[in-house]
Each structure stands twice: as structure tokens, then as C-alpha cells.
Write a protein that holds these residues in place. Structure first.
Motif, PDB file in Angstrom:
ATOM      1  N   VAL A 126      18.185  14.347  34.071  1.00 36.27           N
ATOM      2  CA  VAL A 126      17.464  13.446  33.497  1.00 36.27           C
ATOM      3  C   VAL A 126      17.225  12.522  32.242  1.00 36.27           C
ATOM      4  CG1 VAL A 126      15.506  15.314  32.621  1.00 36.27           C
ATOM      5  CG2 VAL A 126      16.327  15.659  34.048  1.00 36.27           C
ATOM      6  N   GLY A 127      18.163  13.100  31.351  1.00 35.26           N
ATOM      7  CA  GLY A 127      18.069  11.965  30.381  1.00 35.26           C
ATOM      8  C   GLY A 127      18.360  10.680  30.466  1.00 35.26           C
ATOM      9  N   TYR A 128      19.495  10.286  31.544  1.00 43.25           N
ATOM     10  CA  TYR A 128      19.593   8.962  32.119  1.00 43.25           C
ATOM     11  C   TYR A 128      18.426   8.240  32.951  1.00 43.25           C
ATOM     12  CZ  TYR A 128      24.723   9.354  30.142  1.00 43.25           C
ATOM     13  OH  TYR A 128      25.413   9.548  29.295  1.00 43.25           O
ATOM     14  N   SER A 129      18.231   9.607  33.390  1.00 44.60           N
ATOM     15  CA  SER A 129      16.758   8.342  33.991  1.00 44.60           C
ATOM     16  C   SER A 129      15.668   8.401  32.879  1.00 44.60           C
ATOM     17  CB  SER A 129      15.646   9.688  34.946  1.00 44.60           C
ATOM     18  OG  SER A 129      17.394  10.228  36.328  1.00 44.60           O
ATOM     19  N   ILE A 130      15.683   8.680  31.945  1.00 43.28           N
ATOM     20  CA  ILE A 130      14.197   8.876  30.731  1.00 43.28           C
ATOM     21  C   ILE A 130      14.946   7.538  30.375  1.00 43.28           C
ATOM     22  CG2 ILE A 130      13.705   9.497  28.611  1.00 43.28           C
ATOM     23  CD1 ILE A 130      13.484  12.484  29.219  1.00 43.28           C
ATOM     24  N   PRO A 134      17.935   5.991  24.220  1.00 47.43           N
ATOM     25  CA  PRO A 134      18.768   5.241  23.866  1.00 47.43           C
ATOM     26  C   PRO A 134      19.755   5.782  23.052  1.00 47.43           C
ATOM     27  CG  PRO A 134      17.542   4.148  24.141  1.00 47.43           C
ATOM     28  CD  PRO A 134      16.957   4.466  24.041  1.00 47.43           C
ATOM     29  N   ILE A 135      19.449   5.678  21.226  1.00 46.38           N
ATOM     30  CA  ILE A 135      20.386   5.646  20.252  1.00 46.38           C
ATOM     31  C   ILE A 135      20.753   6.954  20.305  1.00 46.38           C
ATOM     32  CG2 ILE A 135      20.124   6.133  17.891  1.00 46.38           C
ATOM     33  CD1 ILE A 135      18.349   4.069  17.590  1.00 46.38           C
ATOM     34  N   GLY A 136      19.826   8.582  20.789  1.00 45.94           N
ATOM     35  CA  GLY A 136      19.565   9.698  20.662  1.00 45.94           C
ATOM     36  C   GLY A 136      21.049   9.832  21.652  1.00 45.94           C
ATOM     37  N   ALA A 137      21.133   8.963  22.859  1.00 44.27           N
ATOM     38  CA  ALA A 137      22.217   9.705  23.979  1.00 44.27           C
ATOM     39  C   ALA A 137      23.057   9.447  23.547  1.00 44.27           C
ATOM     40  CB  ALA A 137      21.598   8.654  25.347  1.00 44.27           C
ATOM     41  N   MET A 138      23.416   7.788  22.439  1.00 46.03           N
ATOM     42  CA  MET A 138      24.789   7.681  22.391  1.00 46.03           C
ATOM     43  C   MET A 138      25.425   8.551  21.308  1.00 46.03           C
ATOM     44  SD  MET A 138      23.759   3.541  21.897  1.00 46.03           S
ATOM     45  CE  MET A 138      25.530   3.170  21.217  1.00 46.03           C
ATOM     46  N   ILE A 139      24.379   8.884  19.912  1.00 45.54           N
ATOM     47  CA  ILE A 139      25.240  10.216  19.385  1.00 45.54           C
ATOM     48  C   ILE A 139      25.924  11.663  20.168  1.00 45.54           C
ATOM     49  CG2 ILE A 139      24.412  12.050  17.727  1.00 45.54           C
ATOM     50  CD1 ILE A 139      22.217  10.053  17.242  1.00 45.54           C
ATOM     51  N   LEU A 196       9.316  14.659  32.912  1.00 47.96           N
ATOM     52  CA  LEU A 196      10.950  14.485  32.505  1.00 47.96           C
ATOM     53  C   LEU A 196      10.783  14.579  30.957  1.00 47.96           C
ATOM     54  CD1 LEU A 196      12.199  11.202  34.562  1.00 47.96           C
ATOM     55  CD2 LEU A 196      12.263  13.894  35.328  1.00 47.96           C
ATOM     56  N   ALA A 197      10.769  14.034  29.960  1.00 47.60           N
ATOM     57  CA  ALA A 197      10.954  14.355  28.403  1.00 47.60           C
ATOM     58  C   ALA A 197      10.158  15.686  28.402  1.00 47.60           C
ATOM     59  CB  ALA A 197      10.819  13.012  27.841  1.00 47.60           C
ATOM     60  N   THR A 198       9.233  15.934  28.657  1.00 49.04           N
ATOM     61  CA  THR A 198       8.657  17.576  28.304  1.00 49.04           C
ATOM     62  C   THR A 198       9.497  18.935  29.318  1.00 49.04           C
ATOM     63  OG1 THR A 198       6.545  16.766  28.722  1.00 49.04           O
ATOM     64  CG2 THR A 198       6.809  18.945  29.059  1.00 49.04           C
ATOM     65  N   LEU A 199       9.844  17.859  30.063  1.00 47.25           N
ATOM     66  CA  LEU A 199      11.266  19.274  31.069  1.00 47.25           C
ATOM     67  C   LEU A 199      11.822  19.164  29.962  1.00 47.25           C
ATOM     68  CD1 LEU A 199      10.611  20.980  33.347  1.00 47.25           C
ATOM     69  CD2 LEU A 199      11.825  18.343  34.796  1.00 47.25           C
ATOM     70  N   GLN A 200      12.597  18.613  29.820  1.00 45.15           N
ATOM     71  CA  GLN A 200      13.713  17.709  29.037  1.00 45.15           C
ATOM     72  C   GLN A 200      13.661  18.780  27.545  1.00 45.15           C
ATOM     73  OE1 GLN A 200      16.875  17.413  30.175  1.00 45.15           O
ATOM     74  NE2 GLN A 200      17.792  15.500  29.185  1.00 45.15           N
ATOM     75  N   MET A 201      12.582  18.776  27.006  1.00 42.74           N
ATOM     76  CA  MET A 201      12.556  19.606  25.731  1.00 42.74           C
ATOM     77  C   MET A 201      12.470  21.050  25.893  1.00 42.74           C
ATOM     78  SD  MET A 201      11.943  17.687  23.310  1.00 42.74           S
ATOM     79  CE  MET A 201      13.327  17.049  24.148  1.00 42.74           C
ATOM     80  N   ILE A 248      24.893  18.405  34.922  1.00 41.07           N
ATOM     81  CA  ILE A 248      24.539  18.820  34.966  1.00 41.07           C
ATOM     82  C   ILE A 248      22.966  17.949  35.019  1.00 41.07           C
ATOM     83  CG2 ILE A 248      24.384  17.695  38.301  1.00 41.07           C
ATOM     84  CD1 ILE A 248      26.491  19.023  38.062  1.00 41.07           C
ATOM     85  N   TYR A 249      21.612  18.682  35.543  1.00 37.17           N
ATOM     86  CA  TYR A 249      20.687  18.793  35.242  1.00 37.17           C
ATOM     87  C   TYR A 249      20.670  17.555  33.572  1.00 37.17           C
ATOM     88  CZ  TYR A 249      17.081  19.934  33.059  1.00 37.17           C
ATOM     89  OH  TYR A 249      15.149  19.819  31.789  1.00 37.17           O
ATOM     90  N   HIS A 250      20.859  18.130  32.693  1.00 35.63           N
ATOM     91  CA  HIS A 250      20.624  17.330  31.829  1.00 35.63           C
ATOM     92  C   HIS A 250      21.326  16.371  31.557  1.00 35.63           C
ATOM     93  CE1 HIS A 250      20.191  17.495  27.676  1.00 35.63           C
ATOM     94  NE2 HIS A 250      20.576  16.804  27.304  1.00 35.63           N
ATOM     95  N   HIS A 251      22.159  15.931  31.758  1.00 35.21           N
ATOM     96  CA  HIS A 251      22.895  14.545  31.762  1.00 35.21           C
ATOM     97  C   HIS A 251      21.802  13.581  32.773  1.00 35.21           C
ATOM     98  CE1 HIS A 251      26.829  15.897  30.489  1.00 35.21           C
ATOM     99  NE2 HIS A 251      25.597  16.009  29.218  1.00 35.21           N
TER     100      HIS A 251
END
Length: 394
Positions: free
Chosen positions: A329-333, A234-239, A300-305, A324-327
Motif C-alpha cells: 500500500v505504501g509504494y502504491s501511494i 516519498p521522504i517518509g518511505a526513504m526514512i 489508501l492513505a486512510t487505510l494505512q493510518m 507485505i500489506y504495509h509495503h
């Protein structure tokens, strides 16, 4: 002030969870009294389920006399004490189960040879047991007691110890005991019993070496995943969401975002692996929803990496699709991670203070997010307004 509050809260939540002892008990076995004239030189404050064990052992004929006391999980429930001749868990144990008849109010004992978790049918034990009875403990919060004498098998007598298991449950239906909870105390209620005895009145420590190791692994698993999925992501997403609005923060915000998310992923993988290890050591015990969410988070996190390696340039025609994909998957995580932290807290079943503290931390992050969201929109709207009022160049 916000950062100081976060640091204090995080330290309180996670180190307290790791180091906190088992649920404390207000009374001790040495203060208990019960019917009968027999004396029991050894008594143990068992570390879970508010249970106590009084016992004596006659090595000349390998006879173990016990009095086990504990409150059922609900009124009308049951208690059980068992010896497992072959292993350390409930499966395979030889159990004495006490409950009260709902009509007469008389307590009685049933014996169970627990072949597996799915087989809880009254049956004869694999060793002799006699002088068995049950009673309700007077002035002790509805606790029940089991009295029995057990003929300890020769191989266990030679070792000088047996593997004991104890449990409490909510009720009995049609002669069958209803399943007990699968929270922390119910899973930790096992450990070795030294037949020669320990100092009377001295509590046992956390259910033995195996129990301590399992509790330690569970706490580490919880801490790693709470820090990873529940906080760093969550902190990383806020950044990424709020720092990038400031032109002076580019490209610093990107490197901070990547560093935070990569650290969260590394910690999360360690927590996920610890969970797999715990699962392999807990045959017959499954937390399906918690496990499935954990697997989904890891995938999902591995896919994101890996997606970071395929990140198009800003001016690439497919960049908006990648965004769109990145956001998404990120919000799903983000959402699944916080949900699974609460699932994990309900399984660990620590003191309510820890859950409250985590809610306070997440609430603080949520408040900061709302504030930054307002600031971001104000800045964006001001920039659009300024750009629209600029005179066109000749």
C-alpha cells in the motif's frame, strides 16, 4: 549540500506557484489599432488568453459597444466574448464567436446561446446585438477581433456591470466550434466588466474577485497535495527504508517515519478537501483521472493510518503478512502520488519552470535513493559475510 538544494528548490516551486501572477502579456490594449472611425474610451488588458477589450457605454440607451481581440489557440481556430446575464461562468452565457472561413479566409461572427457546456449550437441571443463583424488583426500573430453593439438588459444596466466571459478554441468543424482547452487560463477567463469604465490602459486584476478566489484555491490545492503526496510521503518511505539499517537509529527511524507520514496524510487530507470544494464550484468541468487518483490516494492513505493501530509485534506470526500489506500500500501511494502531482501541474498549467523544478527535486530524491540503496546492500552483505565467518561456539 543536498539538503540545502532541496530547501531552495522546494521554496522556489511552491511559493512561486502560489504567488505568481497570471501569464504576462508583451503588449497592451492601448497599443492596438483597428479599422473604423469609432473611438472606445475604455480598454482592458484581460488577464488570460492574451485577450484585450475596448469598449464604450451609453447609459442613456444602455448600449455597450465592444471590440474584443485575442489569438485563437491554433491557426484556423476561434475566439469568443460573452455576457452571462444570470451567472459568472460559460454555461448560460450569450456569446459572440469569431472564426475564419478556411476556403475564403474571411472572418465572420456567430452567436451562441450557451444553455449548457454540451449545447454549442448557433442561435439567437437573449438580448439585441447589432453592427456585428469580425476581422483578422494585421501584424498581431493571427489574432481575430469581434466588433459588436449590445443592448444591455435593464437589470444589468441598473447594476452598472455585467459578467463577461472570453475564450479561444482550436477550430470549427461542420459549423460547430471545437472544444477549448481546460487548462488554467481557459478556466480563469471570466470576471465583471464595469460599464462606467476604468482608467484607460490599466489592466484588470486577475478576472475579478470570484476568479481570484478560485485561482487562490487551485494554487493552495496544488501546493498542499504536491507537498504531501509528492514529497513528504516519498521522504517518509526513504526514512523507513534506509535509516533502519543502522542499529543506532532504532527506534528513532520509526518515530521519524511515522511523524513524516502522519504530517503528509494531514496535509494531503486538507488538499483533498480543497479539491472537493473546487469540484463542487466547477459544475460541468471534470478532471476524471486526476479526481479518481486523488480519491484512491485518500482511501489508501486512510487505510494505512488505521493499519498502524493493528500493527502486530515483531515476533507475531502474522507480522510478515502485515509487512507485505504495509509495503504494498505504501509504494502504491508513493507512485500514485507522484503521478497525480504531474496530472495537477498539467491542469494548473503554470510556467514550465515550476514543473522543471519539481522534476529536479524528484530527480534529486531518486538519486539519493539509488545511492542509499547501494549503501544498504553493501552493509547487509557485509553483515551476512561477517556472520557466516564467525566460529561456532563449543
Amino acid at each position: 549540500m543536498d539538503s540545502s538544494y532541496l530547501r531552495i528548490s522546494l521554496s522556489f516551486v511552491f511559493w512561486a506557484l502560489l504567488l505568481s501572477p497570471a501569464v504576462s502579456q508583451s503588449s497592451s490594449c492601448s497599443s492596438q489599432t483597428f479599422s473604423g472611425v469609432r473611438s472606445y474610451p475604455h480598454c482592458l488588458d484581460l488577464p488570460d488568453l492574451k485577450a484585450f477589450l475596448h469598449y464604450s457605454y451609453d447609459a442613456s440607451n444602455t448600449t455597450l459597444a465592444v471590440v474584443f481581440s485575442a489569438p485563437p489557440s491554433k491557426p484556423g481556430g476561434w475566439i469568443a466574448w460573452a455576457i452571462n446575464p444570470k451567472s459568472t461562468g460559460m454555461a448560460g452565457s450569450q456569446a459572440l464567436v469569431a472564426s475564419k472561413d478556411p476556403k475564403t479566409g474571411v472572418a465572420s461572427v456567430t452567436t451562441l446561446n450557451i444553455v449548457s457546456y454540451s449545447s454549442l449550437v448557433p442561435s439567437k441571443l437573449s438580448f439585441d446585438v447589432w453592427d456585428v463583424k469580425a476581422e483578422e488583426a494585421a501584424n498581431d500573430g493571427g489574432a481575430l477581433r469581434i466588433f459588436a453593439k449590445v443592448k444591455v438588459p435593464a437589470d444589468l444596466a441598473a447594476q452598472g456591470k455585467v459578467n463577461q466571459v472570453w475564450q479561444v478554441g482550436p477550430g470549427v468543424s461542420n459549423g460547430r466550434i471545437q472544444p477549448h482547452d481546460f487548462s488554467g487560463p481557459n478556466l480563469n477567463s471570466l470576471g465583471p466588466l464595469d460599464l462606467t469604465g476604468t482608467t484607460p490602459g490599466v489592466p484588470v486584476s486577475g478576472g475579478g474577485g470570484a476568479g481570484n478566489s478560485r485561482i487562490h484555491k487551485r494554487n493552495i490545492h496544488g501546493i498542499l497535495n504536491a507537498v504531501s503526496w509528492g514529497l513528504l510521503f516519498p521522504i517518509g518511505a526513504m526514512i523507513a527504508r534506509y535509516m533502519r539499517i543502522f542499529e543506532s537509529a532504532d527506534p528513532a527511524w520509526f518515530y521519524l517515519h511515522v511523524s513524516c507520514q502522519f504530517s503528509a496524510y494531514a496535509i494531503g487530507v486538507a488538499g483533498w478537501a480543497t479539491g472537493l470544494k473546487l469540484g463542487s464550484e466547477s459544475k460541468g468541468i471534470q478532471y476524471t483521472t486526476h479526481r479518481n487518483i486523488g480519491i484512491s490516494l485518500f482511501s489508501l492513505a486512510t487505510l494505512q493510518m488505521f493499519a498502524m493501530l493493528l500493527r502486530p509485534r515483531k515476533d507475531h506470526k502474522f507480522r510478515y503478512i502485515w509487512n507485505i500489506y504495509h509495503h504494498g500500500v505504501g509504494y502504491s501511494i508513493l507512485i500514485l502520488g507522484i503521478i497525480n502531482v504531474f496530472k495537477g501541474l498539467s491542469i494548473l498549467n503554470p510556467k514550465h519552470t515550476y514543473k522543471t523544478a519539481y522534476i529536479a527535486v524528484i530527480g534529486t530524491l531518486g538519486g539519493i535513493t539509488l545511492l542509499l540503496e547501494v549503501v544498504t546492500w553493501v552493509i547487509v552483505l557485509k553483515r551476512k559475510s561477517a556472520n557466516s565467518t564467525k566460529p561456532l561456539k563449543a
